[in-house]
Design a protein around this motif. Structure first.
Motif, mmCIF file in Angstrom:
data_model
loop_
_atom_site.group_PDB
_atom_site.id
_atom_site.type_symbol
_atom_site.label_atom_id
_atom_site.label_comp_id
_atom_site.label_asym_id
_atom_site.label_seq_id
_atom_site.Cartn_x
_atom_site.Cartn_y
_atom_site.Cartn_z
ATOM 1 N N THR A 103 0.841 -1.195 0.000
ATOM 2 C CA THR A 103 0.000 0.000 0.000
ATOM 3 C C THR A 103 0.877 1.246 0.000
ATOM 4 O O THR A 103 2.055 1.201 0.365
ATOM 5 N N LYS B 275 5.791 4.410 1.095
ATOM 6 C CA LYS B 275 6.373 5.762 1.231
ATOM 7 C C LYS B 275 7.680 5.825 2.018
ATOM 8 O O LYS B 275 8.647 6.430 1.540
ATOM 9 N N GLU C 20 0.946 3.763 1.958
ATOM 10 C CA GLU C 20 1.490 4.109 3.280
ATOM 11 C C GLU C 20 2.675 3.213 3.645
ATOM 12 O O GLU C 20 3.625 3.666 4.286
ATOM 13 N N GLU C 21 2.622 1.938 3.233
ATOM 14 C CA GLU C 21 3.742 1.028 3.517
ATOM 15 C C GLU C 21 4.957 1.366 2.651
ATOM 16 O O GLU C 21 6.099 1.201 3.066
#
Lengths: 420, 163
Positions: B30, B35, B32-33
């Motif tokens: 994802t 970045k 968020e993972e």
């Protein structure tokens, strides 16, 4: 007339009389390859899968190979999610952990059929060009869309013609040729292009052709493709693909190319790709004597029975150097079984090698065989990028199975011509 | 261009392991993972300091290597306005279109850029201005532009399926 392989095949697949380089065409690939990343792919389209289902349960080829057997809870959960998806949607071509590396499995199961298009969410999907398949890598998002729609766009590529003559002089092998080509034309030398191999193709085994096509992406190629000849037809017949059931599409003799290159196989030398790019080519004199900590023979590039045979023959009655770990990573279960039957694994294990289950793990630093800071690995894999084997302070050198096996005994990079 | 935008300049053959290390490929999917690991092995300052509207300049063969899409997905998620390079590797090029990330192939602009130069990007006109020099870049074919303009391939596919 005057058409390349890519121009002919894409015109047929797009239902057009002719296409020209640069043209965008819509095609329906015969197969879509995905592997452990299937979990992430289906995660993007859960609602759509519930609503519409997959477009065709025979389109997907799913092979669990990147982190097998599962290394931790997260990868285990990914595998479980994929198995559930396969059952729920009746996916016809599913191969679970242990069957092998997706590219080898796709070929062995008779799914890489000449004249077809295969796209896959793995950059080494170009491997099937060995059998006259137009095959190329795509990203996960595109794979997700393909599961739903079954179609995608392709830009008709320009083509590069590489003409081969003569025969390899052992211990020079196909790996040395492809490293030499990439060193010559560089990592982007064939960017966006189709690379066609012409000439004395009959002197290259199917295994040789897979090794070369596999590394097409390392020169930037969209596809790297060989003509279908008697050897291809014999190989396919051996895995129950009936002669005459596929199209033997090939370029016209007067086709137009972006550029043409020639290689005399008998004049090639063993070579090594130095860290941290595949095109960082070195002759043996330049790298000989560099101490190594780990050796890897295997992967989708060089994990076939001929490669393991070379390693076993060289290691027969010898010992892996005490400062070296030698990992053997066969490309599939059938190769694994054959290596057992032929006694190669016994020889290798007695010499001190570690036999790994078929899969991708160490090659991309995802599972097993990870390097420590400051370590050097000599590998038959296809990539030596910084951090590739899990540690950015480690160095990876790429070479042929013969060079790696000989070096594993000596504990340092060694010219195989002096030892076999 | 707003002065707050940062230009990140890199060299040739920036590969997918530099953009997003392979060891995270099966644990981070994802935005968020992804970045925090963007460009981790190339430029540890990037993930800490990148902000929406920033532009990347690079040499030839940007994005070569793996088919992993985390680089394109992550760079789009942190708000990279465009990547201007001399050339792109083809899988990355497709991945960027599919994520709705703007790629500009313009060797002249890359050569013209020096640290501290002002950069002004006009996507509609297909123009990039570096200090006082203007460079033109080709727009994508309409079929492909439709994918990017839908916000990426998944949105495009959803719209198509709904029809």
């Amino acid at each position: 007339m005057r058409k390349t392989f890519a121009e002919k095949l894409l015109a047929i697949k797009a239902g057009l009389n002719e296409v020209v380089p640069g043209q965008i065409v819509t095609v329906k690939p015969e197969h879509l390859l995905t592997h452990d990343n299937t979990a992430a792919i289906i995660g993007k389209i859960e609602d759509e899968l519930n609503q519409y289902g997959v477009v065709n349960p025979a389109l997907s080829v799913i092979v669990l190979d990147h982190v097998v057997p599962a290394a931790n809870e997260k990868t285990a959960a990914n595998h479980k999610k994929i198995r559930e998806f396969v059952k729920r949607h009746g996916i016809k071509h599913f191969y679970d952990a242990g069957e092998g590396i997706c590219h080898q499995v796709t070929i062995e199961k008779g799914l890489a059929i000449p004249g077809t298009i295969i796209v896959g969410s793995d950059s080494h999907t170009c491997s099937y060009g060995a059998l006259g398949v137009f095959s190329t890598g795509i990203d996960r998002t595109e794979a997700a869309a393909l599961m739903l729609t079954g179609e995608t766009w392709l830009k008709v590529p320009q083509s590069i013609k590489i003409t081969l003559s003569g025969e390899f002089k052992f211990p020079v092998t196909a790996k040395d040729l492809v490293l030499q080509i990439i060193g010559d034309i560089k990592a982007d030398g064939a960017n966006y292009c189709a690379v066609e191999f012409h000439g004395d193709i009959h002197n290259l085994s199917i295994e040789d052709r897979i090794t070369i096509a596999n590394m097409g992406v390392e020169m930037g190629a969209k596809v790297a493709v060989f003509p279908v000849d008697e050897l291809t037809e014999e190989y396919l017949e051996g895995i129950d693909v009936v002669r005459g059931s596929y199209e033997k599409i090939w370029a016209d003799a007067d086709a137009e190319y972006l550029c043409e290159l020639r290689y005399d196989l008998s004049k090639l030398e063993p070579v090594v790709a130095k860290p941290h790019t595949v095109d960082n080519l070195a002759k043996m004199e330049e790298v000989e004597g560099i101490p190594i900590d780990q050796c890897l023979v295997g992967t989708c590039t060089n994990g076939r029975i001929g490669d393991i045979e070379i390693a076993a023959t060289i290691l027969n009655g010898k010992k892996v150097h005490p400062d070296v770990r030698l990992l053997i990573l066969p490309a599939s279960r059938s190769i694994y079984n054959e290596a057992i039957e032929k006694g190669y694994f016994k020889l290798l294990s007695q010499a001190g090698a570690i036999i790994l289950p078929p899969g991708c793990g160490p090659c991309l630093g995802a599972h097993m065989g990870v390097l420590a800071p400051g370590e050097k690995c000599l590998s038959t894999a296809n990539r030596n990028f910084k951090g590739r084997m899990g540690c950015k302070e480690a160095e990876i050198f790429l070479a042929s199975p013969a060079t790696v096996a000989v070096s594993a005994v000596e504990g340092k990079i060694t010219d195989p011509r002096n030892k076999v | 261009m707003q002065n707050s935008s940062t230009i990140w300049k890199y060299g040739n053959d920036i590969n997918t392991d530099m953009l997003f290390p392979g060891k995270y490929t099966y644990t981070c999917s994802t935005a968020e993972e992804i970045k925090p690991h963007l460009l981790e092995d190339l430029d540890p300052n990037f993930a800490k300091n990148v902000k929406p509207g920033d532009i990347i300049f690079a040499g030839t063969n940007f994005g070569c290597g793996s088919s992993r899409e985390q680089p394109a997905l992550g760079l789009r998620a942190v708000g990279i306005k465009a990547i201007v390079a001399k050339s792109f590797a083809r899988i990355f090029y497709r991945a960027a279109i599919n994520q709705g990330l703007l790629l500009i192939e313009c060797p002249e602009a890359v050569d013209a850029y020096t640290e501290g130069a002002s950069v002004d990007l006009d996507i509609e006109k297909g123009e990039i201005k570096i200090d006082d020099s203007i460079f033109h870049f080709p727009t994508l074919p309409p079929e492909i532009l439709a994918i990017r303009d839908a916000g990426g391939l998944l949105e495009y596919t959803r719209q198509k399926l709904a029809q």
